[in-house]
Design an enzyme around this catalytic site. Sequence first.
Site, short mmCIF file in Angstrom:
data_model
loop_
_atom_site.label_atom_id
_atom_site.label_comp_id
_atom_site.label_asym_id
_atom_site.label_seq_id
_atom_site.Cartn_x
_atom_site.Cartn_y
_atom_site.Cartn_z
CD GLU A 1 98.54 10.67 38.98
OE1 GLU A 1 98.90 9.48 38.33
OE2 GLU A 1 99.17 11.40 39.41
CB CYS B 1 105.68 6.99 54.10
SG CYS B 1 105.32 7.77 52.67
CD GLU C 1 108.66 16.93 54.04
OE1 GLU C 1 107.96 17.96 53.59
OE2 GLU C 1 108.65 16.04 53.77
#
Length: 492
Positions: free
Chosen positions: A189, A295, A473
């Site tokens: 958001e 991260c 990923e």
Amino acid sequence: MDMLGATRSSGRLAGLPDSHFIDGGWAAAAAGAMMETCDPGSASPHARFAAGDAEDVARAVDSAARAFPVWSRALPRERGKVLSRAAELVRQDAERLAIAEVLDSGKTLAEARGDVAGAARTFDYYAGAADKNEGRSFPLGENYTSFSVNEPVGVSAHIIPWNYPLSPAARSIAPALAAGCTVVAKPAEQTPMTALILAELLHRAGLPAGACNVVTGTGAAVGAPLAADRRVRHITFTGSTATGIGVMAAAARNVASVTLELGGKSPNIVLADCDIGLAVENVAGAIFENAGQICSAGSRLVIERALHTEFIERLRKRVRALRLGHGLADGIDFGAISSAEHLKKIAGYVEGAKARGVEIVTGGNATVDPATGRGWFFEPTILDGMAWDDPVVQEEIFGPVLVVQPVDDVDEAIAAANCTDLALVAGVFTRDISKALRAAREVDAGQVYVNEYFAGGIETPFGGNRRSGIGREKGLIALASYSKTKSVTIRI
């Protein structure tokens, strides 16, 4: 006035989307609610967008489910052509994407431009991979033919973090589409804009309506119902370990698979025989890029005592030369913290360390843009001589705070590197290839960088071990997350 000049002057980027992207077009929130997104560099709102809820999620998943038979049955080479066109459209719209990323996230324009270039490269890579998701044949003897095919799992959900809004979106959406899955994405958001722009570009590239949908809003109102929807067959989540555990629990209730890229407290091992200049630059970049909000940031410096004093002094001078300010300003090296709430969290960790008597080499304070007196900033900070069990060693701060763990030799360095529950990334700086390979073998991490932090690219698998995540990923292995294997055996 050009786009950048107009945005610098007004503090706003004209033409940003203010709706969800569902079923191939813009869609207002079902409840009509709106939210604001803030520019961290000025600590003020710069745009409004749709505040979604469970009804909007249901519309998006409906659309993705309807599009799945169309997209999954498209020829793989045709899927690749769409992704290739998307890469080109991202490049054509690169400046708008980069400016939007700066306004949403607070990072520097140079960092944002790099993220956009990386996103385009990601779509190029998976465009080439779309027709290479191959099965295998199995030798059962002359009376049988046995083979496997990889089929797309179905609707995939993508919950995107605020620190890199475009890069993780591209690195999960591109392989999902290449495999034949359809997508419902939920950006953070705080940073919704580039995911919305990307969805529109994918549609313009030829993606069928409903194959990529973006619903904006809070984690509670949008992320939770998306993760809980029974029609979602795979969830890719990047974010905190605590939230990732909740996502995994929601997926388990529907026996859906997950890829979780979670927290990190990654060590940079610097041995006494390293190239000092190279190591200083890499250690600084590993923790202070994007104001430490990564991260995989190299947030711990594990350094041999023989080099400690000289290295810390050189690093201190390098860090003090960083130029702090609004990401759209000229000559800026170091941008803002994403929100006032996150700034308070970072400051809390450092104030706690001060109270425990930890040595502050440099930094240690919340601050503002020196040019305007505004914004959410934290000084690049180094904390030295840390005990291994100290909270700033064990817990992810997710900010521009480097903690230093002096060690006596490579054995102690490996032990120090492994002293936390998180195991995402590690760096090693040494001229001794035997020590480098030993550290790469014995340090628990999803990826190890030797003599260049953040080495690699979209081709190299990425993900964490232990509480840093599950699954991988990037690379061709990412296609496996969005594929299910079916074996076919025929008696002749």
